[in-house]
Design an enzyme around this catalytic site. Structure first.
Site: not given
Ligand code: 13P
Length: 286
Positions: A49, A84-85, A211, A231
C-alpha cells in the site's frame, strides 16, 4: 518464483479457490508471508500500500527485499508482488519499472470514462512486460492507509463488462459491500450482484476488505467467482495484540531485542495467514 497474478488467479478461478493478498509492512512481514506460503505450499500475493511504499523506502527497495529474500529463503511457490491502490498511471508505471509483477489501478473515484482510459493505458504497458493488472469499480467503504470512503457504492454490472472487454484486465475488484478496516457490524455482501457480474465478465473477481467478512461469506464469494481475497487489518491487529501481551507478561525490562519483539508479534500473524490459505483453498496447490 516471482510471477504475475495472471496464471495463479486463472488457476484459482477455474478450480474454485482463492489466493490471498496479504499486505506487507516491513522486512519481517515479507519473511513471514513468504515462509508461510512455502510451508503451506500455497501461492500468495504480497500487497504493497501507499504507506508501505514510504515505510519500506520506495518501490526499488521493496522489490530488492522481496527478490533477494525469496532467493535467500528458497521460496519455491508462486509469489506476486502487487501494488495495492495504485492511485495514478505514473505510480503503476513506477512500480512496474522497479520490478513489481502486478499492479492495481484504483480509478474507482474517477468518472467511469477516465477510469477506463487510464486502466487501459496501464494494462497496455503492463501486459507487454508480463505484469498483471487489477482494476476497480464501485466504492469500498472504510479507511486504509489514509484513503477514506464513507459510503459503499456497488459496482455497476454494465460498466464492469465494458471495462473488462475494453482493457483486458486480469481481474476486477467490483465493490459489493465490503469495507476496509474493522467492521462496526456484520458485512453485508451483495451476492446476487456478485453472481450477476461474475457471469457477465468471466474473469476472476477480487474481494477487498477481507477483515470482518465471515468464513461462510468468503466461501460463498469464492463459489461465485472470487479468486483473490485481500486481508490486512486482521493481521496488523494480531501483531499489535501479541506485542502488547508480550510486554504485559514480561515487563519492559525483560525485553531488550527489537528483532525478537517484531518476530514474536508475527507468530499469530503467520497462524492467521495459514488459516486463510486453508479456508481459501489455496494450500497444497504447489
Ligand atoms: P482489510 O484491511 O479490511 O482486511 O482489507 C485489506 C484490503 O482490502 C487491502 O487492499
Amino acid at each position: 518464483m516471482l510471477v504475475s497474478m495472471k496464471a495463479m488467479l486463472n488457476a484459482a478461478y477455474q478450480a474454485h479457490y482463492a489466493v490471498g493478498q496479504f499486505n506487507i509492512n516491513n522486512l519481517e512481514w515479507v519473511t513471514t508471508v513468504l515462509m508461510t506460503a512455502k510451508e503451506m505450499r500455497s501461492p500468495a500475493i504480497l500487497g504493497v500500500s501507499g504507506g508501505t511504499i514510504k515505510h519500506m523506502l520506495g518501490f526499488k527497495t521493496i522489490y530488492q527485499v522481496v527478490k533477494e529474500g525469496m532467493e535467500y529463503l528458497e521460496i519455491d511457490v508462486p509469489i506476486a508482488l502487487h501494488l495495492d491502490h495504485g492511485q495514478s498511471y505514473e505510480s503503476c508505471i513506477a512500480a512496474i519499472q522497479a520490478g513489481f509483477s502486478s499492479v492495481r489501478f484504483d480509478g474507482s473515484h474517477l468518472p467511469f470514462d477516465e477510469n477506463l482510459a487510464i486502466t487501459k493505458r496501464v494494462t497496455d504497458y503492463a501486459h507487454k512486460r508480463g505484469v498483471s493488472v487489477e482494476a476497480e469499480l464501485g466504492t469500498i467503504a472504510g479507511s486504509e492507509d489514509g484513503i477514506v470512503n464513507s459510503q459503499v457504492i456497488y459496482a455497476d454490472p454494465q460498466q464492469c463488462l465494458t471495462l473488462v472487454k475494453e482493457t483486458s484486465v486480469d481481474c476486477l475488484a467490483a465493490a459489493l459491500g465490503s469495507t476496509h478496516g474493522l467492521y462496526k457490524g456484520k458485512a453485508k455482501l451483495g451476492f446476487d450482484e456478485m453472481a450477476h457480474i461474475a457471469q457477465l465478465i468471466k474473469i476472476p473477481l477480487v474481494l477487498h476488505g477481507g477483515t470482518g467478512i465471515s468464513n461462510e461469506d468468503m466461501c460463498h464469494a469464492i463459489k461465485l467467482g472470487t479468486a483473490k481475497i485481500n486481508v490486512n487489518t486482521e493481521n496488523m491487529y494480531a501483531w499489535c495484540l501479541e506485542v502488547k501481551r508480550l510486554f504485559a507478561q514480561q515487563g519492559d525490562k525483560a525485553i531488550s531485542d527489537p528483532r525478537k519483539v517484531i518476530n514474536q508479534g508475527l507468530k499469530p500473524v503467520a497462524e492467521k495467514i495459514k488459516e486463510r490459505m486453508t479456508l481459501f483453498g489455496s494450500a497444497n496447490r504447489y
